[in-house]
Design an enzyme around this catalytic site. Structure first.
Site, mmCIF file in Angstrom:
data_model
loop_
_atom_site.group_PDB
_atom_site.id
_atom_site.type_symbol
_atom_site.label_atom_id
_atom_site.label_comp_id
_atom_site.label_asym_id
_atom_site.label_seq_id
_atom_site.Cartn_x
_atom_site.Cartn_y
_atom_site.Cartn_z
ATOM 1 N N ASN A 1 0.861 -1.188 0.000
ATOM 2 C CA ASN A 1 0.000 0.000 0.000
ATOM 3 C C ASN A 1 0.891 1.230 0.000
ATOM 4 O O ASN A 1 1.968 1.220 0.589
ATOM 5 C CB ASN A 1 -0.852 -0.004 1.275
ATOM 6 N N HIS B 1 0.950 5.111 1.319
ATOM 7 C CA HIS B 1 0.249 5.917 2.321
ATOM 8 C C HIS B 1 0.943 7.268 2.440
ATOM 9 O O HIS B 1 2.173 7.323 2.529
ATOM 10 C CB HIS B 1 0.254 5.188 3.668
ATOM 11 N N SER C 1 4.941 6.688 2.386
ATOM 12 C CA SER C 1 5.520 5.381 2.694
ATOM 13 C C SER C 1 4.866 4.311 1.827
ATOM 14 O O SER C 1 3.669 4.395 1.536
ATOM 15 C CB SER C 1 5.250 5.001 4.159
ATOM 16 N N ASP D 1 -2.683 0.455 8.012
ATOM 17 C CA ASP D 1 -1.465 1.233 7.765
ATOM 18 C C ASP D 1 -0.346 0.846 8.727
ATOM 19 O O ASP D 1 0.543 1.661 9.013
ATOM 20 C CB ASP D 1 -1.746 2.751 7.859
#
Ligand code: GAR
Length: 210
Positions: free
Chosen positions: A107, A109, A136, A145
């Site tokens: 992911n 973020h 990140s 997250d």
């Protein structure tokens, strides 16, 4: 080739960056699917223009969040990706639905994790008076997250910055960071196991800086 599926909810500038990196020959992968929870997501149009298959599953068609997540991941699994990339996917995903993808899902973020998990990251960095902000890329785990961070792109906060100026300066950094990490994974150089993230077989003690 290495097969990539993307999940995206929004305008899709990170999807565009991935597609462009492949177009330039910097990302030797095949994009097998772009999936979205939002029928109007710009990411879907970008994928269609690039000839990448798309699927939309609307959460409003499902009674339970869990049913939705399992249906979505069933569709994704059918495209047999080697890696799943969340590029602006704005839903929290059921931990049990994620489990089979452990170590194969990343992911992006917009914060320097572990700071500012969740939403409104630019606003929160400004409010805290931080000197530095950033983005990140991390492996996805059931903790929102919270999975192991692979790489970060830092950005200084300047006097007079607001949420919009910060987001506008961060986005081009995201567009370099995400394809770069995907390229490392596709090359088999990055991995996640019970000891954490490794690069070229060496345990990564700090996130890579981009
Ligand atoms: C990006 O800034 C990404 O980091 C963020 O959403 C934006 C998507 O933009 N992701 C999250 O906030 C994840 N919780 P895009 O649709 O133009 O790629």
């Amino acid at each position: 080739p290495f097969r990539i599926a993307i999940l995206a909810s929004g305008r899709g500038s990170n999807v565009a960056a991935l597609l462009a990196a492949r177009e330039r020959g910097e990302l030797p992968v095949e994009f097998v699917l772009v999936a979205s929870d939002k029928p109007a997501a710009g990411a879907l149009q970008l994928a269609q223009l690039a000839g990448v298959p798309t699927v939309v599953l609307d959460p409003r068609d499902y009674a339970e969040r869990r049913d939705y997540d399992f249906a979505l991941f069933e569709r994704i699994a059918a495209s047999k990706p080697d890696l799943l990339v969340l590029a602006g996917f704005m839903r929290i995903i059921d931990g049990d639905a994620l489990q089979p993808w452990a170590g194969r899902m990343i992911n992006i973020h917009p914060s320097l994790l572990p700071k500012y998990r969740g939403l409104h990251t630019h606003r929160r960095a400004l409010k805290a008076g931080d000197a530095e902000h950033g983005a990140s890329v991390h492996y996805v785990t059931a903790e929102l997250d919270g999975g192991p961070v692979i790489a970060q792109a830092p950005l200084s906060i300047e006097a007079g910055d607001d949420e919009n100026t910060l987001a506008a300066r961060l986005l081009p950094l995201e567009h370099q960071l995400l394809p770069a990490v995907v390229a490392l994974i596709a090359a088999g150089r990055l991995a996640l196991d019970e000891n954490g993230v490794s690069l070229d077989g060496e345990r990564l003690r700090h996130p890579l800086r981009w």
